[in-house]
Design an enzyme around this catalytic site. Structure first.
Site, PDB file in Angstrom:
ATOM      1  N   SER A  16       0.910  -1.317   0.058  1.00  0.00           N
ATOM      2  CA  SER A  16      -0.110   0.205  -0.069  1.00  0.00           C
ATOM      3  C   SER A  16       0.987   1.360  -0.038  1.00  0.00           C
ATOM      4  O   SER A  16       1.944   1.181   0.530  1.00  0.00           O
ATOM      5  CB  SER A  16      -0.838   0.076   1.156  1.00  0.00           C
ATOM      6  N   GLU A  73       0.148   3.774   1.565  1.00  0.00           N
ATOM      7  CA  GLU A  73       0.062   4.221   3.267  1.00  0.00           C
ATOM      8  C   GLU A  73       1.565   3.709   3.944  1.00  0.00           C
ATOM      9  O   GLU A  73       2.068   4.440   4.620  1.00  0.00           O
ATOM     10  CB  GLU A  73      -1.015   3.471   3.934  1.00  0.00           C
ATOM     11  N   TYR A 107      -1.721  -0.365  10.603  1.00  0.00           N
ATOM     12  CA  TYR A 107      -1.976  -1.049   9.320  1.00  0.00           C
ATOM     13  C   TYR A 107      -0.702  -0.683   8.475  1.00  0.00           C
ATOM     14  O   TYR A 107      -0.117  -1.700   7.934  1.00  0.00           O
ATOM     15  CB  TYR A 107      -2.988  -0.399   8.643  1.00  0.00           C
TER      16      TYR A 107
HETATM   17  P1  NAP Z   1     -11.504  -4.782   1.645  1.00  0.00           P
HETATM   18  O1  NAP Z   1     -12.414  -4.495   0.417  1.00  0.00           O
HETATM   19  O2  NAP Z   1     -11.297  -4.118   2.716  1.00  0.00           O
HETATM   20  O3  NAP Z   1     -11.126  -6.238   1.598  1.00  0.00           O
HETATM   21  C1  NAP Z   1     -10.434  -6.955   2.324  1.00  0.00           C
HETATM   22  C2  NAP Z   1     -10.453  -8.535   2.327  1.00  0.00           C
HETATM   23  O4  NAP Z   1      -9.897  -9.204   3.363  1.00  0.00           O
HETATM   24  C3  NAP Z   1     -11.931  -9.209   2.610  1.00  0.00           C
HETATM   25  O5  NAP Z   1     -12.226 -10.048   1.677  1.00  0.00           O
HETATM   26  C4  NAP Z   1     -11.981  -9.633   4.026  1.00  0.00           C
HETATM   27  O6  NAP Z   1     -12.953 -10.643   4.320  1.00  0.00           O
HETATM   28  C5  NAP Z   1     -10.582 -10.136   3.859  1.00  0.00           C
HETATM   29  N1  NAP Z   1     -10.010 -10.419   5.391  1.00  0.00           N
HETATM   30  C6  NAP Z   1     -10.117  -9.583   6.256  1.00  0.00           C
HETATM   31  N2  NAP Z   1      -9.497  -9.997   7.416  1.00  0.00           N
HETATM   32  C7  NAP Z   1      -9.112 -11.132   7.029  1.00  0.00           C
HETATM   33  C8  NAP Z   1      -8.624 -12.198   7.973  1.00  0.00           C
HETATM   34  N3  NAP Z   1      -8.080 -12.266   9.003  1.00  0.00           N
HETATM   35  N4  NAP Z   1      -8.460 -13.594   6.985  1.00  0.00           N
HETATM   36  C9  NAP Z   1      -8.751 -13.614   5.776  1.00  0.00           C
HETATM   37  N5  NAP Z   1      -9.305 -12.745   4.997  1.00  0.00           N
HETATM   38  C10 NAP Z   1      -9.584 -11.334   5.733  1.00  0.00           C
HETATM   39  O7  NAP Z   1      -9.713  -4.515   0.928  1.00  0.00           O
HETATM   40  P2  NAP Z   1      -9.497  -3.950  -0.658  1.00  0.00           P
HETATM   41  O8  NAP Z   1      -9.793  -2.753  -0.906  1.00  0.00           O
HETATM   42  O9  NAP Z   1     -10.106  -5.033  -1.686  1.00  0.00           O
HETATM   43  O10 NAP Z   1      -8.007  -4.101  -0.866  1.00  0.00           O
HETATM   44  C11 NAP Z   1      -7.402  -5.472  -0.894  1.00  0.00           C
HETATM   45  C12 NAP Z   1      -5.990  -5.446  -0.501  1.00  0.00           C
HETATM   46  O11 NAP Z   1      -5.317  -4.482  -0.822  1.00  0.00           O
HETATM   47  C13 NAP Z   1      -5.747  -5.487   0.822  1.00  0.00           C
HETATM   48  O12 NAP Z   1      -4.924  -6.096   1.416  1.00  0.00           O
HETATM   49  C14 NAP Z   1      -5.561  -3.695   1.027  1.00  0.00           C
HETATM   50  O13 NAP Z   1      -4.845  -3.586   2.543  1.00  0.00           O
HETATM   51  C15 NAP Z   1      -4.830  -3.637   0.187  1.00  0.00           C
HETATM   52  N6  NAP Z   1      -4.400  -2.029  -0.463  1.00  0.00           N
HETATM   53  C16 NAP Z   1      -5.976  -1.400  -0.998  1.00  0.00           C
HETATM   54  C17 NAP Z   1      -6.019  -0.586  -1.459  1.00  0.00           C
HETATM   55  C18 NAP Z   1      -6.920   0.393  -1.765  1.00  0.00           C
HETATM   56  O14 NAP Z   1      -7.327   1.602  -2.230  1.00  0.00           O
HETATM   57  N7  NAP Z   1      -8.138  -0.357  -2.068  1.00  0.00           N
HETATM   58  C19 NAP Z   1      -4.744   0.288  -1.651  1.00  0.00           C
HETATM   59  C20 NAP Z   1      -3.498  -0.393  -1.316  1.00  0.00           C
HETATM   60  C21 NAP Z   1      -3.617  -1.723  -0.789  1.00  0.00           C
HETATM   61  P3  NAP Z   1     -14.449 -10.054   4.930  1.00  0.00           P
HETATM   62  O15 NAP Z   1     -15.428  -9.982   3.543  1.00  0.00           O
HETATM   63  O16 NAP Z   1     -14.844 -11.256   5.462  1.00  0.00           O
HETATM   64  O17 NAP Z   1     -14.373  -9.078   5.674  1.00  0.00           O
HETATM   65  O1  G4F Z   2     -10.595   6.477   2.616  1.00  0.00           O
HETATM   66  P1  G4F Z   2      -9.676   6.577   3.522  1.00  0.00           P
HETATM   67  O2  G4F Z   2     -10.195   5.602   4.685  1.00  0.00           O
HETATM   68  O3  G4F Z   2      -8.329   5.486   2.889  1.00  0.00           O
HETATM   69  P2  G4F Z   2      -6.803   5.565   3.278  1.00  0.00           P
HETATM   70  O4  G4F Z   2      -6.633   5.938   4.789  1.00  0.00           O
HETATM   71  O5  G4F Z   2      -5.925   6.542   2.402  1.00  0.00           O
HETATM   72  O6  G4F Z   2      -6.579   4.264   3.435  1.00  0.00           O
HETATM   73  C1  G4F Z   2      -7.126   3.404   1.907  1.00  0.00           C
HETATM   74  O7  G4F Z   2      -5.927   3.531   0.870  1.00  0.00           O
HETATM   75  C2  G4F Z   2      -4.858   2.803   1.505  1.00  0.00           C
HETATM   76  C3  G4F Z   2      -3.953   3.274   0.139  1.00  0.00           C
HETATM   77  O8  G4F Z   2      -3.162   4.494   0.110  1.00  0.00           O
HETATM   78  C4  G4F Z   2      -5.134   1.449   1.566  1.00  0.00           C
HETATM   79  F1  G4F Z   2      -3.723   0.657   1.915  1.00  0.00           F
HETATM   80  C5  G4F Z   2      -5.983   1.345   2.767  1.00  0.00           C
HETATM   81  O9  G4F Z   2      -6.138  -0.216   2.721  1.00  0.00           O
HETATM   82  C6  G4F Z   2      -7.214   1.751   2.417  1.00  0.00           C
HETATM   83  O10 G4F Z   2      -7.782   1.231   1.320  1.00  0.00           O
HETATM   84  O11 G4F Z   2      -9.433   7.807   4.219  1.00  0.00           O
HETATM   85  C7  G4F Z   2      -8.784   8.720   3.060  1.00  0.00           C
HETATM   86  C8  G4F Z   2      -8.288  10.109   3.598  1.00  0.00           C
HETATM   87  C9  G4F Z   2      -7.777  10.157   4.974  1.00  0.00           C
HETATM   88  O12 G4F Z   2      -6.875  11.163   5.161  1.00  0.00           O
HETATM   89  C10 G4F Z   2      -8.878  10.250   6.028  1.00  0.00           C
HETATM   90  O13 G4F Z   2      -8.239  10.816   7.357  1.00  0.00           O
HETATM   91  O14 G4F Z   2      -9.831  10.712   4.102  1.00  0.00           O
HETATM   92  C11 G4F Z   2      -9.796  10.965   5.413  1.00  0.00           C
HETATM   93  N1  G4F Z   2     -10.931  11.208   5.879  1.00  0.00           N
HETATM   94  C12 G4F Z   2     -12.058  12.329   6.194  1.00  0.00           C
HETATM   95  N2  G4F Z   2     -12.892  11.993   6.845  1.00  0.00           N
HETATM   96  C13 G4F Z   2     -11.813  10.119   6.135  1.00  0.00           C
HETATM   97  C14 G4F Z   2     -12.959  10.606   6.462  1.00  0.00           C
HETATM   98  N3  G4F Z   2     -11.522   8.750   6.025  1.00  0.00           N
HETATM   99  C15 G4F Z   2     -12.682   7.779   6.189  1.00  0.00           C
HETATM  100  N4  G4F Z   2     -12.514   6.635   6.247  1.00  0.00           N
HETATM  101  N5  G4F Z   2     -13.876   8.443   6.918  1.00  0.00           N
HETATM  102  C16 G4F Z   2     -13.999   9.679   7.085  1.00  0.00           C
HETATM  103  O15 G4F Z   2     -15.049  10.065   7.562  1.00  0.00           O
END
Ligand code: NAP
Ligand code: G4F
Length: 356
Positions: free
Chosen positions: A137, A139, A161
């Site tokens: 990520s 992050e 995280y």
């Molecule tokens: P997500 O929608 O939150 O999906 C997470 C998945 O992980 C769900 O299927 C969840 O299952 C499963 N999970 C959670 N805890 C687990 C455990 N203990 N054992 C097995 N499975 C578990 O996340 P996403 O947005 O698809 O992201 C996919 C991956 O990319 C994650 O690793 C995330 O950290 C990483 N990532 C995401 C972003 C982004 O912007 N989306 C960016 C960078 C990296 P349940 O459905 O049962 O909860």
């Molecule tokens: O949407 P967010 O929660 O995403 P964040 O923290 O960037 O993390 C996501 O992207 C990462 C990749 O860079 C992944 F690794 C991670 O698993 C996840 O998918 O928050 C984005 C921004 C933050 O700065 C947060 O402080 O939005 C700001 N924010 C402001 N109000 C909020 C809110 N975030 C959330 N979730 N909820 C709010 O009400």
């Protein structure tokens, strides 16, 4: 690489897991996913591609397991014999990771290690190569040291995280170098879609816009609006994961758009798409602040473009509008531009259950 196209996905029920499954099925893969046993179904995002496994047409198979349960992970690996593993499972909410740090680290950091250990033993014993993708990520970059952020930018993680993701990142490299595993890290910047979890800021906003239009929500409570993110479209990003595992050599790649926007700019486009002004609806709630914030993320995807031939296909404005449209359609409301459902996750055919 063998000719067998069998993939195993952790986190298959998540946003990325569902898009990746669709993509791999289209490529002719047999897809296996690990799901957690829950008391209510949590497979909405994959129900539309699930076919009863008794059918000869079934290509998607599910297994109960958990990243915190190493024995089961090993057993599934032995049973499925995948040639590619995509480790997408995670407690992926940054704010929540401050509330549940131990569990977050167990699933994200130790989870990756458990799979790497299982793959190491399996490959050593069978001589069969298993290619591994680790969902890293942006992050991990955390506090701003360099912009734009690229593969060589030092990490400065600012949450439980992201500390866990840094651990998983370096273990992936360590296993690649120590045991000759084909293991890749994707360093993916934020990617969103109509399937994004409802508590991430983008989906929280687009869902609120639709409910405000419907008349069922009056206010939208948010935290810090000043942070900037490099937001892309999830469907594009899962393709990059697959591309990494098709290369001759394993490597690590930043996947990003190269553009960054403030949350206020997301709000501007989302609300003005339905002719509303966000200032009339958005209120501040300190509950959504984080103990430490990541202020600015902007990625440099040059390496992914040059080596993988990957590029994003959806602009920021298109992304915001397609998410608002999808949330309007979910509530049976018309879209301002007349667009139809792009997403089919609500066309539920079956519950994707293993043991019923
Ligand atoms: P997500 O929608 O939150 O999906 C997470 C998945 O992980 C769900 O299927 C969840 O299952 C499963 N999970 C959670 N805890 C687990 C455990 N203990 N054992 C097995 N499975 C578990 O996340 P996403 O947005 O698809 O992201 C996919 C991956 O990319 C994650 O690793 C995330 O950290 C990483 N990532 C995401 C972003 C982004 O912007 N989306 C960016 C960078 C990296 P349940 O459905 O049962 O909860
Ligand atoms: O949407 P967010 O929660 O995403 P964040 O923290 O960037 O993390 C996501 O992207 C990462 C990749 O860079 C992944 F690794 C991670 O698993 C996840 O998918 O928050 C984005 C921004 C933050 O700065 C947060 O402080 O939005 C700001 N924010 C402001 N109000 C909020 C809110 N975030 C959330 N979730 N909820 C709010 O009400």
């Amino acid at each position: 690489m063998s000719g067998r196209k069998v993939a195993l996905i952790t986190g298959i029920t998540g946003q990325d897991g569902s898009y990746l499954s669709e993509f791999l099925l289209d490529q002719g893969y047999e897809v296996h996913g690990i799901i957690r046993r829950t008391s209510t179904f949590n497979t909405d995002r994959i129900d539309h591609i699930y076919i009863d496994p008794h059918s000869p047409d079934a290509k998607l198979f599910l297994h109960y397991g958990d990243l915190t349960d190493g024995t089961t992970l090993r057993r599934i690996l032995e049973e499925v014999k995948p040639v590619e593993i995509y480790n997408l499972g995670a407690q992926s909410h940054v704010r929540v990771s401050f509330d549940s740090p131990e569990y977050t680290v167990d699933s994200v950091a130790m989870g990756a290690l458990r799979i790497l250990e299982a793959v190491r033993d399996y490959q050593q014993r069978t001589g069969i190569e298993v290619r591994f993708y680790q969902a890293g990520s942006s992050e991990m970059f955390g506090k701003v040291i360099e912009v734009p952020q690229k593969e060589t930018t030092p990490f400065y993680p600012r949450s439980p995280y992201s500390c866990a993701k840094v651990y998983a990142h370096w273990q992936t490299i360590n296993y690649r170098e120590s045991y000759d595993l084909f293991a890749c890290n994707g360093i993916l910047f934020n990617h969103e879609s109509p399937r994004r979890g409802e508590t991430f800021v983008t989906r929280k906003i687009t869902r609120a816009v639709a409910r405000i239009v419907e008349g069922t929500q009056k206010k939208l409570y948010l935290g810090n609006l000043d942070s900037k993110r490099d937001w892309g479209y999830a469907k594009d990003y899962v393709k990059a994961m697959w591309m990494m595992l098709q290369q001759e050599q394993p490597d690590d790649y930043v996947v990003a758009t190269g553009e960054t926007y403030e949350i206020k700019e997301f709000l501007d486009i989302a609300f003005s798409h339905v002719n509303l002004d966000w200032h009339d609806y958005v209120a501040f709630d300190p509950r959504y602040l984080r103990p430490a914030e990541v202020d600015l993320l902007i990625g440099d995807p040059t390496k992914a473009k040059q080596k993988l031939g990957w590029s994003p296909s959806v602009t920021f404005e298109e992304l915001v509008k397609l998410m608002v449209n999808a949330d309007l359609i979910n509530l049976n409301l018309p879209t301002p531009d007349g667009s139809q459902r792009e997403d089919n996750t609500l066309n539920r055919r079956n519950f994707a259950t293993i043991v019923d």
